[in-house]
Write a protein that holds these residues in place. Sequence first.
Motif, short mmCIF file in Angstrom:
data_model
loop_
_atom_site.label_atom_id
_atom_site.label_comp_id
_atom_site.label_asym_id
_atom_site.label_seq_id
_atom_site.Cartn_x
_atom_site.Cartn_y
_atom_site.Cartn_z
N ALA A 97 1.70 13.86 12.12
CA ALA A 97 1.54 14.19 10.70
C ALA A 97 1.97 13.02 9.82
N ILE A 98 3.09 12.40 10.16
CA ILE A 98 3.55 11.23 9.40
C ILE A 98 2.54 10.09 9.52
N GLY A 99 2.06 9.84 10.74
CA GLY A 99 1.06 8.79 10.93
C GLY A 99 -0.22 9.06 10.17
N GLY A 100 -0.67 10.32 10.18
CA GLY A 100 -1.87 10.68 9.43
C GLY A 100 -1.70 10.48 7.94
N TYR B 126 -3.71 7.79 5.65
CA TYR B 126 -4.41 8.20 4.44
C TYR B 126 -3.99 7.33 3.25
N LEU B 127 -2.68 7.12 3.10
CA LEU B 127 -2.20 6.27 2.02
C LEU B 127 -2.69 4.84 2.17
N ASP B 128 -2.74 4.37 3.41
CA ASP B 128 -3.25 3.02 3.68
C ASP B 128 -4.70 2.91 3.25
N ALA C 205 -2.08 -1.95 4.48
CA ALA C 205 -2.05 -2.92 5.58
C ALA C 205 -2.51 -4.30 5.12
N TRP C 206 -3.32 -4.35 4.08
CA TRP C 206 -3.77 -5.63 3.55
C TRP C 206 -2.76 -6.21 2.57
N LEU D 89 4.12 -1.39 11.46
CA LEU D 89 4.60 0.00 11.48
C LEU D 89 3.55 0.94 12.04
N MET D 90 2.33 0.81 11.58
CA MET D 90 1.27 1.73 12.00
C MET D 90 0.95 1.59 13.48
N HIS D 91 0.84 0.37 13.97
CA HIS D 91 0.53 0.20 15.40
C HIS D 91 1.65 0.75 16.27
#
Length: 124
Positions: A7-10, A14-16, A22-23, A31-33
């Motif tokens: 859920a946190i990753g999703g 979404y925010l990304d 990420a850019w 963090l995401m990877h």
Amino acid sequence: MTLVLAAIGGMLYYLDSMFYLAWTYWWFDVLMHFLVSLTGGLGIFWGLFDSGIIFHNRFQSRSTMIILAFLCVLAIGIGWEVWEYVNGIIDSTESYALDTINDLILDSAGSLLAGLIATRRNHG
């Protein structure tokens, strides 16, 4: 734990996608990877070993289970990098190889941590 991390990753993904995090921030991709590979590793570990659907009590060795889950996550990570390349979602062509290696190292670290957490929690 896996569902909370998913859920946190999703939410972060979404925010990304909305704010191009990420850019904008170099550490957001890191963090995401790591987070996605940790979550994926825990989910794969559950699906392969703890659910009883695929390998019910088949492997006694913790290292065998960790390596198998690691290889599954790494295959997904490689697939993701190929998808990014094919669809032109890369930062720059000059640093693409370095970024890909960094992403796969983070995927590996997250999956190995997931294997260690899962085997310690479930298998002594």
